[in-house]
Scaffold this motif. Structure first.
Motif, PDB file in Angstrom:
ATOM      1  N   ASN A  38      11.868  -3.019  25.397  1.00 47.23           N
ATOM      2  CA  ASN A  38      11.152  -4.391  25.403  1.00 47.23           C
ATOM      3  C   ASN A  38      10.782  -4.839  23.850  1.00 47.23           C
ATOM      4  O   ASN A  38      10.726  -5.788  23.526  1.00 47.23           O
ATOM      5  CB  ASN A  38       9.858  -4.003  26.038  1.00 47.23           C
ATOM      6  CG  ASN A  38      10.285  -4.403  27.557  1.00 47.23           C
ATOM      7  OD1 ASN A  38      11.069  -4.913  27.975  1.00 47.23           O
ATOM      8  ND2 ASN A  38       9.258  -3.699  28.487  1.00 47.23           N
ATOM      9  N   LYS A  41      14.067  -6.023  22.152  1.00 49.13           N
ATOM     10  CA  LYS A  41      14.226  -7.549  22.700  1.00 49.13           C
ATOM     11  C   LYS A  41      13.270  -8.226  21.898  1.00 49.13           C
ATOM     12  O   LYS A  41      13.673  -9.381  21.758  1.00 49.13           O
ATOM     13  CB  LYS A  41      13.945  -7.424  24.334  1.00 49.13           C
ATOM     14  CG  LYS A  41      15.138  -7.080  25.026  1.00 49.13           C
ATOM     15  CD  LYS A  41      14.488  -7.179  26.536  1.00 49.13           C
ATOM     16  CE  LYS A  41      15.656  -6.672  27.371  1.00 49.13           C
ATOM     17  NZ  LYS A  41      15.280  -6.536  28.770  1.00 49.13           N
ATOM     18  N   GLU A  42      12.023  -7.933  22.049  1.00 45.12           N
ATOM     19  CA  GLU A  42      11.031  -8.742  21.224  1.00 45.12           C
ATOM     20  C   GLU A  42      11.257  -8.787  19.592  1.00 45.12           C
ATOM     21  O   GLU A  42      11.202 -10.000  19.120  1.00 45.12           O
ATOM     22  CB  GLU A  42       9.461  -7.999  21.197  1.00 45.12           C
ATOM     23  CG  GLU A  42       8.431  -8.860  20.578  1.00 45.12           C
ATOM     24  CD  GLU A  42       6.927  -8.423  20.829  1.00 45.12           C
ATOM     25  OE1 GLU A  42       6.054  -8.732  19.788  1.00 45.12           O
ATOM     26  OE2 GLU A  42       7.052  -7.676  21.931  1.00 45.12           O
ATOM     27  N   TYR A  44      14.550  -8.786  18.185  1.00 40.59           N
ATOM     28  CA  TYR A  44      15.202  -9.665  18.163  1.00 40.59           C
ATOM     29  C   TYR A  44      14.980 -11.177  18.274  1.00 40.59           C
ATOM     30  O   TYR A  44      15.706 -12.088  18.071  1.00 40.59           O
ATOM     31  CB  TYR A  44      16.632  -9.142  18.671  1.00 40.59           C
ATOM     32  CG  TYR A  44      17.244  -7.954  17.991  1.00 40.59           C
ATOM     33  CD1 TYR A  44      17.929  -8.168  16.980  1.00 40.59           C
ATOM     34  CD2 TYR A  44      17.210  -6.714  18.258  1.00 40.59           C
ATOM     35  CE1 TYR A  44      18.376  -7.288  16.146  1.00 40.59           C
ATOM     36  CE2 TYR A  44      17.662  -5.775  17.823  1.00 40.59           C
ATOM     37  CZ  TYR A  44      18.455  -5.926  16.619  1.00 40.59           C
ATOM     38  OH  TYR A  44      18.952  -5.076  16.054  1.00 40.59           O
ATOM     39  N   THR A  45      13.994 -11.326  19.453  1.00 39.52           N
ATOM     40  CA  THR A  45      13.651 -12.598  19.643  1.00 39.52           C
ATOM     41  C   THR A  45      12.967 -13.387  18.738  1.00 39.52           C
ATOM     42  O   THR A  45      13.132 -14.516  18.205  1.00 39.52           O
ATOM     43  CB  THR A  45      12.858 -12.569  21.267  1.00 39.52           C
ATOM     44  OG1 THR A  45      13.494 -12.021  22.106  1.00 39.52           O
ATOM     45  CG2 THR A  45      12.152 -14.058  21.353  1.00 39.52           C
ATOM     46  N   LYS A  46      12.103 -12.361  17.997  1.00 34.41           N
ATOM     47  CA  LYS A  46      11.470 -13.067  16.719  1.00 34.41           C
ATOM     48  C   LYS A  46      12.570 -13.426  15.343  1.00 34.41           C
ATOM     49  O   LYS A  46      12.358 -14.377  15.026  1.00 34.41           O
ATOM     50  CB  LYS A  46      10.469 -11.955  16.427  1.00 34.41           C
ATOM     51  CG  LYS A  46       9.152 -11.958  16.968  1.00 34.41           C
ATOM     52  CD  LYS A  46       8.165 -10.751  16.639  1.00 34.41           C
ATOM     53  CE  LYS A  46       6.858 -10.865  17.402  1.00 34.41           C
ATOM     54  NZ  LYS A  46       5.987  -9.663  16.989  1.00 34.41           N
ATOM     55  N   ASN A  48      15.649 -14.070  16.070  1.00 34.43           N
ATOM     56  CA  ASN A  48      16.295 -15.302  16.414  1.00 34.43           C
ATOM     57  C   ASN A  48      15.383 -16.683  16.226  1.00 34.43           C
ATOM     58  O   ASN A  48      16.078 -17.536  15.632  1.00 34.43           O
ATOM     59  CB  ASN A  48      16.601 -15.089  17.900  1.00 34.43           C
ATOM     60  CG  ASN A  48      17.383 -16.484  18.184  1.00 34.43           C
ATOM     61  OD1 ASN A  48      18.474 -16.648  18.024  1.00 34.43           O
ATOM     62  ND2 ASN A  48      16.811 -17.095  19.314  1.00 34.43           N
ATOM     63  N   ASP A  49      14.211 -16.525  16.493  1.00 34.92           N
ATOM     64  CA  ASP A  49      13.295 -17.800  16.332  1.00 34.92           C
ATOM     65  C   ASP A  49      13.227 -18.059  14.767  1.00 34.92           C
ATOM     66  O   ASP A  49      13.010 -19.103  14.457  1.00 34.92           O
ATOM     67  CB  ASP A  49      11.859 -17.437  16.945  1.00 34.92           C
ATOM     68  CG  ASP A  49      11.901 -17.328  18.401  1.00 34.92           C
ATOM     69  OD1 ASP A  49      12.840 -17.824  19.044  1.00 34.92           O
ATOM     70  OD2 ASP A  49      10.863 -16.973  19.196  1.00 34.92           O
ATOM     71  N   GLN A 107      23.439 -11.286  16.986  1.00 36.71           N
ATOM     72  CA  GLN A 107      23.675 -11.038  18.260  1.00 36.71           C
ATOM     73  C   GLN A 107      24.550  -9.576  18.353  1.00 36.71           C
ATOM     74  O   GLN A 107      24.296  -8.807  19.166  1.00 36.71           O
ATOM     75  CB  GLN A 107      24.576 -12.087  18.803  1.00 36.71           C
ATOM     76  CG  GLN A 107      25.224 -12.026  20.494  1.00 36.71           C
ATOM     77  CD  GLN A 107      25.946 -12.836  20.924  1.00 36.71           C
ATOM     78  OE1 GLN A 107      26.327 -13.635  20.364  1.00 36.71           O
ATOM     79  NE2 GLN A 107      25.963 -12.776  22.140  1.00 36.71           N
ATOM     80  N   SER A 110      21.949  -7.094  17.617  1.00 35.74           N
ATOM     81  CA  SER A 110      21.163  -6.729  18.793  1.00 35.74           C
ATOM     82  C   SER A 110      21.917  -5.892  20.079  1.00 35.74           C
ATOM     83  O   SER A 110      21.347  -4.999  20.659  1.00 35.74           O
ATOM     84  CB  SER A 110      20.838  -8.286  19.398  1.00 35.74           C
ATOM     85  OG  SER A 110      20.259  -7.981  20.617  1.00 35.74           O
TER      86      SER A 110
END
Length: 172
Positions: A38, A41-42, A44-46, A48-49, A107, A110
């Motif tokens: 988790n 994921k968090e 890589y989400t940050k 990406n954003d 990607q 990740s």
């Protein structure tokens, strides 16, 4: 005499089979609730954003230039219009390439991190199995590797605790 020998072998095999310790892990729950996964994921989400926000600023600047060209284009000479059009097309292509490059790299990074974590989880489950005397630990998921298991054989929570404890210890 042969029948007695066969019965002894069969009895021995059934006793040996009964002493094996087996269990299963709900892999979907394991990966959904695994803290390190988790966190990855968090992260890589940050990232990406952040990339999308950075690109959004560049796209907005490009759109302003494009709108100015549409507004002022008719008053320009044919040659100047063509130069400006080519310039804007090149900039649009550059923005698209930058987007593809940056998101593609993110990607790939990740996926590499997740693959590494999957290997780590498998190793930790093996370690848990050896430490706790299991002969087999099966993975249960929608693909159907374990179609049914007695509730008392479900060690998902114990394995998840083992994984999360090891992750917390590595962070300290």
């Amino acid at each position: 005499m042969k029948k007695i020998g066969i019965l002894v072998v069969v009895a021995f095999l059934s006793i040996a089979c009964q002493t094996e310790k087996t269990a299963f892990v709900d892999t979907e729950t394991l990966f959904k609730d695994y803290d390190e996964l988790n966190d990855v994921k968090e992260r890589y989400t940050k990232q990406n954003d952040a990339i999308l926000n950075d690109l959004e600023v560049k796209i907005q600047a490009f759109e302003i230039k494009q709108n100015l060209f549409q507004k002022n284009g008719p008053s320009m000479s044919q040659k100047k219009q063509q130069e400006k059009y080519n310039e804007l097309a090149a900039e649009a292509q550059q923005l698209q390439q930058e987007r593809q490059l940056r998101l593609g790299k993110l990607q790939a990074d990740s996926q590499g991190s997740i693959d590494s974590l999957l290997t780590k989880v498998k190793d930790k489950v093996k370690e848990y199995g050896k430490t706790n005397g299991y002969t087999y630990i099966y993975g249960s998921n929608d693909a159907g590797s374990v179609m049914y298991g007695k509730e008392e054989l479900d060690i998902t929570d114990s394995v998840l605790k083992h994984l999360n404890d090891a992750y917390k210890a590595s962070k300290e």
